[in-house]
Design a protein around this motif. Structure first.
Motif, PDB file in Angstrom:
ATOM      1  N   TYR A 211      -3.061   7.807   2.019  1.00 27.49           N
ATOM      2  CA  TYR A 211      -2.453   7.839   3.352  1.00 27.49           C
ATOM      3  C   TYR A 211      -1.583   9.081   3.517  1.00 27.49           C
ATOM      4  O   TYR A 211      -0.786   9.408   2.623  1.00 27.49           O
ATOM      5  N   TRP A 212      -1.724   9.740   4.679  1.00 34.78           N
ATOM      6  CA  TRP A 212      -1.028  11.005   4.930  1.00 34.78           C
ATOM      7  C   TRP A 212      -0.469  11.058   6.339  1.00 34.78           C
ATOM      8  O   TRP A 212      -1.054  10.508   7.280  1.00 34.78           O
TER       9      TRP A 212
ATOM     10  N   ALA B 223       3.170  11.257   2.090  1.00 34.41           N
ATOM     11  CA  ALA B 223       1.989  10.555   1.616  1.00 34.41           C
ATOM     12  C   ALA B 223       2.395   9.221   0.996  1.00 34.41           C
ATOM     13  O   ALA B 223       3.519   9.071   0.519  1.00 34.41           O
ATOM     14  N   ALA B 224       1.450   8.273   1.000  1.00 34.24           N
ATOM     15  CA  ALA B 224       1.731   6.942   0.469  1.00 34.24           C
ATOM     16  C   ALA B 224       0.577   6.447  -0.385  1.00 34.24           C
ATOM     17  O   ALA B 224      -0.597   6.764  -0.121  1.00 34.24           O
TER      18      ALA B 224
ATOM     19  N   SER C 109       2.532  15.000 -12.811  1.00 34.35           N
ATOM     20  CA  SER C 109       2.353  15.699 -11.547  1.00 34.35           C
ATOM     21  C   SER C 109       1.381  14.946 -10.626  1.00 34.35           C
ATOM     22  O   SER C 109       0.271  14.632 -11.027  1.00 34.35           O
ATOM     23  N   PRO C 110       1.791  14.653  -9.390  1.00 34.06           N
ATOM     24  CA  PRO C 110       0.904  13.932  -8.480  1.00 34.06           C
ATOM     25  C   PRO C 110      -0.207  14.829  -7.954  1.00 34.06           C
ATOM     26  O   PRO C 110      -0.029  16.032  -7.810  1.00 34.06           O
ATOM     27  N   ASP C 111      -1.320  14.195  -7.660  1.00 33.16           N
ATOM     28  CA  ASP C 111      -2.473  14.903  -7.102  1.00 33.16           C
ATOM     29  C   ASP C 111      -2.757  14.339  -5.715  1.00 33.16           C
ATOM     30  O   ASP C 111      -2.531  13.158  -5.470  1.00 33.16           O
ATOM     31  N   THR C 112      -3.261  15.175  -4.837  1.00 35.36           N
ATOM     32  CA  THR C 112      -3.552  14.692  -3.480  1.00 35.36           C
ATOM     33  C   THR C 112      -4.522  13.530  -3.500  1.00 35.36           C
ATOM     34  O   THR C 112      -4.448  12.636  -2.660  1.00 35.36           O
ATOM     35  N   GLY C 113      -5.426  13.503  -4.487  1.00 36.06           N
ATOM     36  CA  GLY C 113      -6.409  12.429  -4.579  1.00 36.06           C
ATOM     37  C   GLY C 113      -5.810  11.079  -4.911  1.00 36.06           C
ATOM     38  O   GLY C 113      -6.469  10.048  -4.739  1.00 36.06           O
ATOM     39  N   ASP C 114      -4.554  11.069  -5.353  1.00 40.31           N
ATOM     40  CA  ASP C 114      -3.887   9.814  -5.694  1.00 40.31           C
ATOM     41  C   ASP C 114      -3.351   9.103  -4.463  1.00 40.31           C
ATOM     42  O   ASP C 114      -2.934   7.952  -4.530  1.00 40.31           O
ATOM     43  N   PHE C 115      -3.333   9.796  -3.313  1.00 38.37           N
ATOM     44  CA  PHE C 115      -2.689   9.267  -2.117  1.00 38.37           C
ATOM     45  C   PHE C 115      -3.717   9.110  -1.000  1.00 38.37           C
ATOM     46  O   PHE C 115      -4.224  10.100  -0.472  1.00 38.37           O
TER      47      PHE C 115
ATOM     48  N   SER D  60       0.813  -1.222   0.000  1.00 39.80           N
ATOM     49  CA  SER D  60       0.000   0.000   0.000  1.00 39.80           C
ATOM     50  C   SER D  60       0.841   1.264   0.000  1.00 39.80           C
ATOM     51  O   SER D  60       0.290   2.365  -0.059  1.00 39.80           O
ATOM     52  N   ARG D  61       2.140   1.128   0.054  1.00 43.31           N
ATOM     53  CA  ARG D  61       3.011   2.310   0.109  1.00 43.31           C
ATOM     54  C   ARG D  61       4.213   2.133  -0.804  1.00 43.31           C
ATOM     55  O   ARG D  61       5.318   2.532  -0.472  1.00 43.31           O
ATOM     56  N   LYS D  62       3.970   1.510  -1.953  1.00 40.93           N
ATOM     57  CA  LYS D  62       5.056   1.391  -2.920  1.00 40.93           C
ATOM     58  C   LYS D  62       5.414   2.745  -3.510  1.00 40.93           C
ATOM     59  O   LYS D  62       6.531   2.956  -3.938  1.00 40.93           O
TER      60      LYS D  62
END
Length: 124
Positions: A113-114, A96-97, A105-111, A30-32
């Motif tokens: 776990y924080w 984040a994981a 570009s990463p989006d917060t919705g992709d993660f 879950s955190r690759k």
């Protein structure tokens, strides 16, 4: 359940360096993908850097050449080495994981776990 705990924030003068750490626990699948985001008051949270288990990285244009994301051999700790810091780097930084890293570009919705965040303040 993945848990993330950041540390290493603080105050530094412009041109200085800081290293942020993120201690991760929980299912490794879950955190690759591990990422660092930052957010200032009244601003949206933006992706700073991501690292996938393959070694593929992403960096925001504003930090390329100054920040480096890495993880230790156990893959339980992720680091963000920040050098040549500028006042505009002042923000709350979040670890984040996710299971996968998206392209671009990463989006917060992709993660899902924080961590709780760690403050970085750069003075001029």
């Amino acid at each position: 359940q993945v848990q993330l705990v950041e540390s290493g924030g603080g105050s530094v003068q412009a041109g200085g360096s800081l290293r942020l750490s993120c201690a991760a626990s929980g299912p490794s699948n879950s955190r690759k993908c591990m990422g660092w985001f930052r957010q200032g008051l009244g601003k949206e949270r933006e992706g700073v850097a991501t690292l996938y288990t393959t070694g593929k990285t992403y960096y925001h244009e504003s930090v390329k050449g100054r920040f480096t994301i890495s993880r230790d051999n156990t893959e339980d700790t992720v680091y963000l080495q920040m050098s040549s810091l500028k006042p505009e780097d002042t923000d709350m930084y979040y670890c984040a994981a996710a299971r996968y890293c998206v392209s671009g570009s990463p989006d917060t919705g992709d993660f899902p776990y924080w961590g709780q965040g760690t403050q970085v303040t750069v003075s001029s």
